[in-house]
Each structure stands twice: as structure tokens, then as C-alpha cells.
Design a protein around this motif. Structure first.
Motif, PDB file in Angstrom:
ATOM      1  N   HIS A 172       0.818  -1.215   0.000  1.00 58.17           N
ATOM      2  CA  HIS A 172       0.000   0.000   0.000  1.00 58.17           C
ATOM      3  C   HIS A 172       0.852   1.265   0.000  1.00 58.17           C
ATOM      4  N   GLY A 173       2.130   1.124  -0.381  1.00 58.38           N
ATOM      5  CA  GLY A 173       3.057   2.244  -0.348  1.00 58.38           C
ATOM      6  C   GLY A 173       2.615   3.481  -1.112  1.00 58.38           C
ATOM      7  N   PRO A 174       2.109   3.350  -2.360  1.00 65.41           N
ATOM      8  CA  PRO A 174       1.696   4.552  -3.094  1.00 65.41           C
ATOM      9  C   PRO A 174       0.614   5.352  -2.382  1.00 65.41           C
ATOM     10  N   ARG A 175      -0.341   4.656  -1.766  1.00 64.85           N
ATOM     11  CA  ARG A 175      -1.398   5.362  -1.038  1.00 64.85           C
ATOM     12  C   ARG A 175      -0.830   6.045   0.198  1.00 64.85           C
ATOM     13  N   LEU A 176       0.098   5.374   0.859  1.00 67.43           N
ATOM     14  CA  LEU A 176       0.720   5.956   2.037  1.00 67.43           C
ATOM     15  C   LEU A 176       1.467   7.235   1.664  1.00 67.43           C
ATOM     16  N   LEU A 177       2.242   7.183   0.588  1.00 67.96           N
ATOM     17  CA  LEU A 177       2.996   8.353   0.147  1.00 67.96           C
ATOM     18  C   LEU A 177       2.073   9.477  -0.287  1.00 67.96           C
ATOM     19  N   HIS A 178       0.950   9.143  -0.915  1.00 69.34           N
ATOM     20  CA  HIS A 178      -0.008  10.173  -1.339  1.00 69.34           C
ATOM     21  C   HIS A 178      -0.518  10.961  -0.129  1.00 69.34           C
ATOM     22  N   TRP A 180       0.925  11.255   2.801  1.00 64.30           N
ATOM     23  CA  TRP A 180       2.044  11.937   3.433  1.00 64.30           C
ATOM     24  C   TRP A 180       2.383  13.232   2.687  1.00 64.30           C
ATOM     25  N   ARG A 181       2.443  13.153   1.361  1.00 63.48           N
ATOM     26  CA  ARG A 181       2.783  14.341   0.579  1.00 63.48           C
ATOM     27  C   ARG A 181       1.725  15.423   0.721  1.00 63.48           C
ATOM     28  N   ALA A 182       0.468  15.012   0.716  1.00 67.81           N
ATOM     29  CA  ALA A 182      -0.610  15.989   0.893  1.00 67.81           C
ATOM     30  C   ALA A 182      -0.510  16.654   2.257  1.00 67.81           C
ATOM     31  N   ARG A 184       2.175  17.153   4.196  1.00 65.64           N
ATOM     32  CA  ARG A 184       3.290  18.099   4.290  1.00 65.64           C
ATOM     33  C   ARG A 184       2.932  19.436   3.658  1.00 65.64           C
ATOM     34  N   GLN A 185       2.282  19.395   2.494  1.00 59.03           N
ATOM     35  CA  GLN A 185       1.916  20.640   1.826  1.00 59.03           C
ATOM     36  C   GLN A 185       0.882  21.421   2.634  1.00 59.03           C
ATOM     37  N   GLU A 186      -0.069  20.711   3.225  1.00 58.10           N
ATOM     38  CA  GLU A 186      -1.086  21.368   4.058  1.00 58.10           C
ATOM     39  C   GLU A 186      -0.444  22.067   5.250  1.00 58.10           C
ATOM     40  N   MET A 187       0.562  21.433   5.847  1.00 62.44           N
ATOM     41  CA  MET A 187       1.231  22.035   6.997  1.00 62.44           C
ATOM     42  C   MET A 187       1.903  23.352   6.623  1.00 62.44           C
ATOM     43  N   VAL A 188       2.593  23.358   5.481  1.00 60.35           N
ATOM     44  CA  VAL A 188       3.259  24.586   5.037  1.00 60.35           C
ATOM     45  C   VAL A 188       2.225  25.664   4.723  1.00 60.35           C
ATOM     46  N   ALA A 189       1.154  25.264   4.036  1.00 59.92           N
ATOM     47  CA  ALA A 189       0.101  26.230   3.705  1.00 59.92           C
ATOM     48  C   ALA A 189      -0.499  26.834   4.968  1.00 59.92           C
ATOM     49  N   GLY A 190      -0.771  26.000   5.962  1.00 54.93           N
ATOM     50  CA  GLY A 190      -1.345  26.499   7.206  1.00 54.93           C
ATOM     51  C   GLY A 190      -0.417  27.433   7.943  1.00 54.93           C
ATOM     52  N   GLN A 191       0.877  27.095   7.977  1.00 54.93           N
ATOM     53  CA  GLN A 191       1.833  27.958   8.663  1.00 54.93           C
ATOM     54  C   GLN A 191       1.938  29.310   7.961  1.00 54.93           C
ATOM     55  N   TYR A 192       1.930  29.275   6.623  1.00 53.36           N
ATOM     56  CA  TYR A 192       2.008  30.539   5.893  1.00 53.36           C
ATOM     57  C   TYR A 192       0.756  31.381   6.099  1.00 53.36           C
ATOM     58  N   ARG A 193      -0.415  30.740   6.062  1.00 57.80           N
ATOM     59  CA  ARG A 193      -1.661  31.493   6.301  1.00 57.80           C
ATOM     60  C   ARG A 193      -1.642  32.140   7.677  1.00 57.80           C
ATOM     61  N   ASP A 194      -1.065  31.449   8.648  1.00 56.84           N
ATOM     62  CA  ASP A 194      -0.939  31.997  10.000  1.00 56.84           C
ATOM     63  C   ASP A 194      -0.070  33.253   9.972  1.00 56.84           C
ATOM     64  N   LEU A 195       1.101  33.161   9.323  1.00 62.71           N
ATOM     65  CA  LEU A 195       1.992  34.318   9.216  1.00 62.71           C
ATOM     66  C   LEU A 195       1.326  35.458   8.449  1.00 62.71           C
ATOM     67  N   LEU A 218      -5.537  18.848  10.269  1.00 64.22           N
ATOM     68  CA  LEU A 218      -5.291  17.819   9.260  1.00 64.22           C
ATOM     69  C   LEU A 218      -4.142  16.907   9.663  1.00 64.22           C
ATOM     70  N   TYR A 219      -3.013  17.478  10.086  1.00 63.53           N
ATOM     71  CA  TYR A 219      -1.873  16.604  10.359  1.00 63.53           C
ATOM     72  C   TYR A 219      -1.875  16.037  11.780  1.00 63.53           C
ATOM     73  N   THR A 220      -2.764  16.523  12.619  1.00 64.66           N
ATOM     74  CA  THR A 220      -2.860  15.958  13.962  1.00 64.66           C
ATOM     75  C   THR A 220      -3.774  14.745  14.000  1.00 64.66           C
ATOM     76  N   VAL A 221      -4.897  14.795  13.279  1.00 57.46           N
ATOM     77  CA  VAL A 221      -5.871  13.702  13.365  1.00 57.46           C
ATOM     78  C   VAL A 221      -6.264  13.150  11.995  1.00 57.46           C
ATOM     79  N   GLU A 222      -6.737  14.030  11.097  1.00 58.80           N
ATOM     80  CA  GLU A 222      -7.290  13.518   9.835  1.00 58.80           C
ATOM     81  C   GLU A 222      -6.277  12.714   9.027  1.00 58.80           C
ATOM     82  N   ARG A 223      -5.115  13.268   8.774  1.00 55.85           N
ATOM     83  CA  ARG A 223      -4.128  12.547   7.973  1.00 55.85           C
ATOM     84  C   ARG A 223      -3.559  11.322   8.697  1.00 55.85           C
ATOM     85  N   PRO A 224      -3.266  11.378  10.007  1.00 57.68           N
ATOM     86  CA  PRO A 224      -2.850  10.142  10.674  1.00 57.68           C
ATOM     87  C   PRO A 224      -3.873   9.019  10.564  1.00 57.68           C
TER      88      PRO A 224
END
Length: 380
Positions: A172-178, A180-182, A184-195, A218-224
Motif C-alpha cells: 500500500h506504499g503509493p497510497r501511504l505516500l499520497h 504523506w505528501r498531501a 506536508r503541503q497542508e502544513m506549510v500552507a497552514g503555517q504561511y496562512r498563519d503568518l 489535518l496533520y494531527t488527526v485527519e491525515r494520521p
């Protein structure tokens, strides 16, 4: 709400699976220790100074723990999707999430100027102290900021390496990576929106919720949850239910964190209380307070809570707390947390998970958001 009761034996004995979610949070410590030891050994082979000053501080932050909620939710998602047997890939994914969390904390503390994390000096503060004690040349703050950015980058590299290795070892590696990549991008977007919101000084309740969703929920509950489900080969319906439940639970977690940041105790939070208020951070709590103050014509509260409000000392923070109480903002946020937690529990039922897993999810939501509303069946 769930309407479940624990069995006499307790959830840990009511399943044939080797671990429950609470067990998983303990088991991931062993996985993390092994991974950190290997990385520190490799770091010493590369360069002893880098190993001591940078890699060692990353490992120390990870070892100081936290609730390991992301690991627990990944495990819960795996079991809700029918996962059983060897859960090693789930634990390694949980360990990767903990390393990613270390990256986020290190960078977030630099951006916010936070002095403490998990009951100890934050990484950049510790590095500045090292600079002063060693009588290095230049500015301690500039050195510490640059070095802390590198420390956060290292934590991210460790997390990515571990997740990639895990993905390569599962069908199930491809789904796992999908997922994970989503994430990481959400985290950066959220941090930038905060700034961005802090820089513009203009935000409302809806924007605050959007930032909280991207930056934390998203990265605390939904994505895990979705990462765990991916490792079980979950169908689209189950993943959708888990994501919906996780988003609500994750928002409840962030709103609770906002309240603790304003009204909590450092001994419980592991960081100074009042920093978000002092910096006028664009939280949902502050946005609600401003909206209520404006609607009520409370000019004093508007002045105190506005992004341009005067004062950053403890007296100003106390005035902000009083305004949040007086306007009813604290109560509104408490009610929102209860609503989100209840919705998360109801939505989780759609997964078709058995009673034990549902019970574990309810306990995790309570840990993340504080006590959920009590139901007629006695479940919280």
C-alpha cells in the motif's frame, strides 16, 4: 454519540489484535529509540560537532515526548479499516509522524519566538544559550535561528526517510505516500496562512478556522487516521468517514490548544501561557472575542483584543483574558469544541468499526479535546 460502554476486561483484552491505541503510543517509544540511536550514530560518523549540537537536540526534543496522539490516531485508523496482525508498518508510520511533529515544533517556535517547548527551553533558545556560554562570535539570536532551521530540516529529513522506507515495504506504499505528501503541503500552507494573517492584521472566525484546519487539524488527526487506513487497504467510503471524523476531532484539538494557550497552566502545557494573546495570534478564540465585542458595542474589549491592541506585557494579557471571559468568547469556544467532538464520534461510526475501536477513538478524542459531552449511555 457512540453509546458504548467499556467491557469488564477493558478494550485491551476485548480484541485479538496485538495492540490497542494506548499500547501503540507506548510501543512507538521503542521504535523511536531505535531510530534515534541509529540516526545519532550516523550523525557522529558524519561530524561530531553537528551530531552534538544539531542531531542531539532533535533527538532530545523527540524523546521529551508529548501525547503521541498522531501515532495513536494512525493506529486507530488502521484498526478501523480492518487492520490486524503485524502492525510494525503502522508503528513506523507513527514514528515518522512524531519526527515530522518535531520539525513543525522547532520551526514554529522560531517563527513565534516561543521560549519553551515540552517543559524545556525551545531548540533555538537552547542554541542561543550554547552560543553565549561558548563565547562564540556574532549574534547569539542570529546563530540560534539559523541553527534551529537546520535542526527542523533534519527532523523532516528523518521523517521522510522513515516514511519512504515504510512505504517501500508495503503493497500500500503509493497510497501511504499520497497521504504523506498531501499532509506536508497542508502544513506549510497552514503555517504561511498563519503568518499572513498576523502580518495583515485582518482575520475573522472563518479564516481562523481555515488556518487551524490546515495548520493543525489535518496533520494531527485527519491525515494520521488516513495514513493508518491506507496501510490496511481501506476502501474509499471508510477513508472518507475517517477523514470527516478526523477533521472535526482535529479542529476540536486545536481549539482546546487555543484555550490552554490563553487560560492554561505551563505545568500542563509545557510552554508559557499567554504567548498567543501577547502576539495577537489569529486564533479562533481571539476572532470570536473580537466579533462578540464588536456586536455588543464593547469598545474596551475591541481595543484590547484587536491586532493593533496596545501592550504586550502581562497586564495587557490579563486584560485580554478578562475581555474573552466578559464577551463570552471562552464559552463559545468550549461549546464549539463539544460540538466538533460529538460530530467526530458520530461520523466515526460510519466506518463500521467494532465497539472496541470506537471506544478507543472516543478516548482519543477526549484526550485531544478535553472531556466530550456525556451521553445518555454514559460515553464521553
Amino acid at each position: 454519540m457512540l453509546g458504548l460502554r467499556p467491557t469488564t476486561a477493558g478494550p485491551a483484552e476485548a480484541t485479538d489484535d496485538p495492540l490497542t491505541a494506548p499500547d501503540a503510543t507506548r510501543a512507538v517509544e521503542t521504535v523511536l529509540e531505535r531510530i534515534l540511536d541509529a540516526h545519532l550514530s550516523q550523525a557522529r560518523d558524519v561530524d561530531p560537532v553537528y551530531a552534538r549540537d544539531v542531531a542531539g537536540r532533535v533527538a532530545a526534543l523527540v524523546r521529551r515526548g508529548g501525547k503521541r496522539l498522531r501515532t495513536a490516531f494512525a493506529w486507530c485508523g488502521w484498526r478501523a479499516a480492518g487492520g490486524s496482525g503485524d502492525g510494525g508498518a503502522v508503528l513506523r508510520t507513527g514514528a515518522a509522524l512524531e519526527l515530522l511533529q518535531a520539525c513543525a515544533l522547532i520551526h514554529d517556535d522560531v517563527m513565534d519566538g516561543s521560549p519553551m517547548r515540552r517543559g524545556a527551553p525551545s531548540v533555538h533558545v537552547d542554541l542561543a544559550a550554547m552560543h553565549r556560554a561558548s563565547r562564540m562570535a556574532g549574534s547569539p539570536e542570529a546563530f540560534a535561528t539559523s541553527a534551529a532551521v537546520l535542526a527542523g530540516d533534519l527532523a523532516l529529513a528523518w521523517a521522510d526517510d522513515l516514511l519512504t522506507e515504510t512505504a517501500l515495504g508495503t503493497p500500500h506504499g503509493p497510497r501511504l505516500l499520497h497521504e504523506w505528501r498531501a499532509m506536508r503541503q497542508e502544513m506549510v500552507a497552514g503555517q504561511y496562512r498563519d503568518l499572513h494573517a498576523q502580518a495583515t492584521g485582518s482575520f475573522g472566525a472563518d479564516e481562523a478556522l481555515a488556518i487551524a484546519t490546515l495548520k493543525s487539524a489535518l496533520y494531527t488527526v485527519e491525515r494520521p487516521l488516513a495514513l493508518g487506513a491506507a496501510l490496511a487497504g481501506a476502501d474509499a467510503y471508510t477513508v472518507d468517514a475517517l477523514r470527516s471524523a478526523g477533521r472535526c476531532a482535529g479542529l476540536a484539538f486545536q481549539l482546546r490548544d487555543d484555550l490552554l494557550g490563553a487560560f492554561g497552566e505551563p505545568a500542563r502545557t509545557g510552554k508559557p501561557v499567554g504567548e498567543d494573546l501577547r502576539s495577537r495570534k489569529p486564533t479562533y478564540l481571539l476572532a470570536v472575542g473580537l466579533g462578540l465585542a464588536d456586536a455588543a458595542g464593547d469598545e474596551e474589549a475591541v481595543a484590547v483584543l484587536s491586532p493593533a491592541g496596545a501592550g504586550r506585557d502581562e497586564a495587557a494579557v490579563e486584560r485580554m483574558r478578562a475581555a474573552l471571559e466578559r464577551t463570552g468568547a471562552r464559552s463559545v469556544v468550549e461549546s464549539k469544541i463539544d460540538e466538533l467532538a460529538g460530530t467526530a464520534l458520530r461520523t466515526f461510526e460510519r466506518t463500521g468499526a467494532d465497539d472496541t475501536v470506537r471506544w478507543e477513538f472516543a478516548l482519543l478524542v477526549e484526550r485531544a479535546s478535553g472531556p466530550a459531552p456525556r451521553t445518555a449511555e454514559g460515553v464521553r
